[in-house]
Every structure is written in C-alpha cells, then in structure tokens.
Design an enzyme around this catalytic site. Sequence first.
Site, PDB file in Angstrom:
ATOM      1  N   GLU A 207      35.681  39.811  40.448  1.00 21.76           N
ATOM      2  CA  GLU A 207      36.442  40.986  40.875  1.00 21.76           C
ATOM      3  C   GLU A 207      35.557  42.231  40.888  1.00 21.76           C
ATOM      4  OE1 GLU A 207      37.950  38.359  39.272  1.00 21.76           O
ATOM      5  OE2 GLU A 207      38.984  38.136  41.172  1.00 21.76           O
ATOM      6  N   ASP A 336      42.191  35.079  47.123  1.00 21.81           N
ATOM      7  CA  ASP A 336      41.913  34.755  45.731  1.00 21.81           C
ATOM      8  C   ASP A 336      42.678  33.516  45.284  1.00 21.81           C
ATOM      9  OD1 ASP A 336      40.890  34.794  43.196  1.00 21.81           O
ATOM     10  OD2 ASP A 336      42.026  36.530  42.512  1.00 21.81           O
ATOM     11  N   ASP A 338      41.617  30.740  44.408  1.00 21.80           N
ATOM     12  CA  ASP A 338      40.329  30.095  44.174  1.00 21.80           C
ATOM     13  C   ASP A 338      40.455  28.934  43.201  1.00 21.80           C
ATOM     14  OD1 ASP A 338      40.882  31.721  42.028  1.00 21.80           O
ATOM     15  OD2 ASP A 338      38.845  32.439  41.773  1.00 21.80           O
TER      16      ASP A 338
END
Lengths: 566, 187
Positions: A207, A336, A338
């Site tokens: 991030e 995201d 992920d």
Amino acid sequence: MKLKFLKALLALPLVLVAGSAWAQEEVGGGTLYGDLSYVTQDMLSRAAGDGNNFLHTNGNYQQTRYYPSRQINTDNVGKLRPAWIFQTEIVDTMETTPIVVNGVMYVTTAFNHVYALDARTGAQIWHHKHDMGPITTYCCGPNNRGVAVTGDKVFMGTLDAKLVALDAKTGKQVWETEIADPELGYSETMAPTVVNDMVLIGTNGGEYGIRGFVKAFDTETGELKWTFHTTAEDSTGVWATHDATGRDMLRDIEAEKAALAEQGDPYETLGGGVWQNPAVDLETNRVYFVVGNPSPDLDGALRPGDNLYTDSLVAVDLNTGEYVCHFQYIAHDVWDLDAVSPPIITTVKDADGNDVKGVLHGGKTGHVYVHKADDCSLIRFSEAMVPQENMWTLPTADGARMLPGANGGVEWSPMAIDPTQRLSYAINLHQPMTYTVSSTPYPEGKLWLGGSFDVIPDEEQWGNVTAVDYDTGKIRWKVRTAEPMIGGVLATAGGLVFTGEGNGLFKAYDSTSGAELWRFQAGAGVNAPPSSYTVDGTQYIVVAAGGNAQLNYKRGNNIIAFALAD
Amino acid sequence: MKRYALALAALIAAGPASAQDDFNLEDAVAVCSGCHGEDGLPVDEEYPILWGQQFFYIYTQLKDYAAGRRENEIMSPIASEFSRDQMKAVAQYFADKPWPAIDAHAEEGDSQIAERGITGGQCSACHGKWQGDSRIPRLAGQQPGYLRKAMLDFKNDVRKNAPDKSSTMKQLSEETIDALARYLAAF
C-alpha cells in the site's frame, strides 16, 4: 549427544505416567526428546506429526494447520472449558498464533510485545517490548502474527521493519537487523519461518509503493543470505486479458503498452508485499509463497503490464532464493483482490485423477486454487465461497460496486486442511464495496492506494466458514456467520475445525458436516488463528482474543487456553 | 480572524528564521507557539495541536509544506525556512511535550454517525484507537475545528499530501464529517 538421549529417556516415562490413554498415543508421535527447551531442525521438520508442540505459525512446513491430536474430539468437545486466561499489556488488535515448545508458549501483541508463558498455567515467564524506532508503518492495524523458533532463539519481525532474535529462556535480545527502510513504507507484521538455519520473512508495503521481497537471514548472526524480489525487473509478463478463472479483466492493453513505452517498467515501486508465511518443501528444497497486490492498489495507469509477480503463487529455491515457477491469479490487478492467505502443500488429485503433490491457496476472490507443486500450474479452482458480482468492473472516479469487496473472500486468514478427508477449511468475508480510482504520483513512502475501497453502508455484511473438497473444487459445507470473518482456522485429528469471530464467539465445528459442536464467548473479537498442544497428557486449544483494527472488531488482550473439563 | 492577524504580526516581529545558519530551536518554537499555543492550546480553533503529536508525522508535514505537497498560506513559507535536520529538531521538541486537554463534547447521535463513517472508510485500519503512531497523527482530543477543516480539505482536494484520504473523505457526507470531528475531539 549421549547425555541428551539419557535426559530424553528420563523425561518420557514421566509424561506417560501423567498422561491419559490419549496422551500416551500422542507422545509416541511427538518430538519430546533431546534437550527439552531446544528446538532442532528435526523437530521443525517433523512438526506435522507432533502432537505435543505447535512449532510453526501454520502448524508445520506444509502449513496444513492440521493438528494430529484427538484427545479433544467430536464426542467430547462440548466439555471444552477455559483452562486459563492470560492478559497482555496491550489492549489492541491480535493476530498472533501461539507457538508452543515443550510446555512453553510464545505469543505476541500489537506493537511487538512478546510473552513467554507456562503453557500449563498461563503464568508469565518473561515479557519483551520491542524498542520501536520512530518510523513505523501499517496499513491495516499495528498487528503482529507471532514468532518463529529454532535452537534457543525466538524471532519476530517488527512494525519498524526490523528482524529481532530473542533468547528463548530470558526474552533478552540477541541480535537485531533492519530488513528494509521503514521510511519508504516497509514494515513487518508476519511471523517469520525458520528452516535450515535461515529465517525467512516477506514484507508489508504493497500500500506504499515498496518493492516487495522475501529475504533469508542467518539465524545465528542476522546476516542476509538471499533476497528474492517479488517484482520482476521485467514485470510486463504476457499481457494476460483473463484471470485464472477465465474471466475478462477489461484491460486496455493498447493504452498500457503506450504507457510502458512512455514511463518504463514500474517494478521499483510496484508493491508485491508478502504478508504470510511460505510453505517449505524439504523434499525439493523449495519454498512456496503468495505475493500481494501491485502499488498503487486501484490505479493501473501508473503500472502498465501484468505486474509480475504480484497476485501470484511463487516458488523459489530454498538455498539460493532463485526463481523456480509462478502462477499469476490476476494480472494487472486494480481491485486489491490479491493473494495473501498462506499456501498449503498437500497431495491432490490432478486433472486425470492421479495423486500429485499440490499447493492450495485461498484467494480474496473467494476461490480455493489448487496447483501442481511441480510447475505451479493451476489444476482447478473451487466454486466461489462468497457472492461475486460484476467481476471484473473497473474502478471509476465515482466508485463502482463489485463483489467481493477488497478484503475478500479469504483475507490473510490461514486456511486449514484435513488431508484424511481431502477438505480445506476457509473463512470468508462478504463485505460489499465500491472501488474508486484517483490517480496520484508516487508519494515517497506514504499510503498510495490510487483511490479507495469503501464499504457500502446500507448493504448487509456477513461471513462464512467453508469446507471445499480440493480434489473436485466442490463446496462440501458452508456455515454462515453474523460478521465478516478474519483470523484463521485450525483443524484437528479429533474431527474438529476451530475458528473465531469478530463478535467474540469462538466455535468448534464438526469437520465432516459443519455442525456447530461448541461455542465460547471471549468478550472481544477472536480474530487470530488458533493452535493446539499437549502438556502432561492434556490437550489444549489456545487462541488470542484481541479484536481486529481493520474491521474495527472489539479490542481485547486475552490469550485463552481451553481443555476438557473432567 | 483577528487572532490570525495577531499571530501573523507576532511571526513577522520574530522575523523569519532565515536560512538556517542562525537556527536556534528556542526562537523557532517561540514563533510556532504564537499560533499553536504557549501551553500547547492553539490560539484559534482551526489551528492544530502540536504538543504531543507524533514526531514522524510533524516532520513529514513540515517536509510536505516546504516541498509544496501540502499547501497552506501560513505554514508553507514557515516550513520552507528549515533544513530537514531543523525540521526534525522542531518536530522532536513538540513530540516530547504532553498532549493538552481540550474542552470538547460530542453531541447526541454523533457517535452512531461517526461509527458508521469509521466502518465505511475503514478508518481504524490505520488510525486504530486514534492515539497516533509514527506517520499516523493523533486525532483523539485534537481541536474539532481543525479536524473538520482537515477532513473537508481532503474531501475538496485542498489538502493533497495524503492523496488516499481524499477518496475516503469524498465518500463521507458533511454531516458525517461534522459528527466525526466532534466525536474524535471528545475521544
């Protein structure tokens, strides 16, 4: 050597006398030998069959989180009661997996405190507070997920991006080394993994525009042995247009190619954190881990290409850190969604129905992915464990709704498996969100999401516990929970699955049917992976109840150990 | 506004601590105190508390003001006078002070509205229990007027040095921001 052997012989009968019939069987399969406080590589290697200790964050090198003891089982789990409660100094988010070495337990808290406890009584042996530097980073709470042990040392990664080695007997620091520069957004929340005199650790920072890695350090000196960078210097890949499940990701490949020509390869700030422990295959000398999202999370414009090896399963050589194989789930991820939950090595059926060595991963997408260990290739993916809607809708300036939300599916929470039933157990979130993109240049170590994910306030949220047959990809059972799930799962040979909830409930399910067999209200969110151990013939289940910062579940500070009431 | 003028006058009287050969910590912080408060309580409700704020946060903000990443007509010129080491010294000075208590109260219904916003924006993922840590500023007990201004500045793209806050704040209504400002100030 001889002396150690004698000591071990003396120790064994003691345990046998104290233990019940169940315990006797467990000691036979355990590793209570040698100098009892010293952890050998052999103990670490044989942890999967060790019914006394809990030596790895995910139980064993294969990361099955399948505990071989069955003293606590489907018949008697209803009589499970707290044996002791230990309260830590820090009342904040807890993600620690208690590690147990011959009756001594090691737990960590937020902000990197470490405690050694008597695993029988919960009495404190020592308490170590990390001397935190001025620069710490965390996107998702000041978490720590626990320690690794070997020899006479205990290892922890810290929020200021250090790796520390402590003396297991006293808690005094033996050495400390900087893993990476915290000012650039590197930090540590994962528990390390120890193997062959090396401490393996990844990094947070996906991030913050870091360049992710897995590093190996010498257990004695803290010296760096190797580094595998999770973003490849040529990160463009094959310009994949579809994800691992065959869905179109709506990439504008032409625009990306133009951006690449103009901006160059983005690998230096491409993210690719590694949040969770690697699985270790000592037969092939490989480690398998999953790599997190590209930076910035939601803004693909600044990072053309597939962004290798983000959102991937990766295998590297254990001795050198050299690349072996990878499989990318989502190329050029802008959601995201992920890969975080730690991979599991186990025998699976391949497409032809033959048993092969496989690797499982529970994705934020809500699928369990089943790979061939040999070349990382995908054999199958499971039915979706949570609702999926509008996949893949690109993030917009005003926010586009898509399910699952950015926390998953399966977040960092480790799955467990029961290899005798060929089932994996995952905990999931259902948290509808909008995905918003807003492009900003690399802010030099500041949070860099390139937009935001926002929970849609009026939509219902919930979670579930899901058992998947990894030989077929079919869901065997699914149990809904009141709130989105984050923490982790433990399965046991007693036919049980343990996992906790944000509302403080800690539950045991029948691992075959999903029937709830037991519950306990811990008074704060149970959002940490449970573990189990046996001392003096008594099997315990232990879990941290400290709530969760990311999902704002009620914070607490309890380590609770459970055993059967007489 | 009057206070603002007074403070500016004080600043000018003190003279710009010009490019830093003659840097003196005491003189430098005396300038700051003209606005941020002799005793840690700022002279205007839209001025932030610095006493007890996080070292790395203060340092980063000064760097950002100086580099133009955060723009403010008062602070940008002040910060650009300092070298990085001087910024660190000033930041450390204020970080070491005790956080002053302010007289702030939430209104009825604030906490429900605020909690909803906090869950929606996943605020606690970084801000935890609002005490601040390193790069995360303390918000608990901060001046409500400043908190409100800061959130609105993010929302309206006035403050740009934490770009992801803008996206988050855009999702929150002004009513929620008002409630959050009071809720955090009284936390």
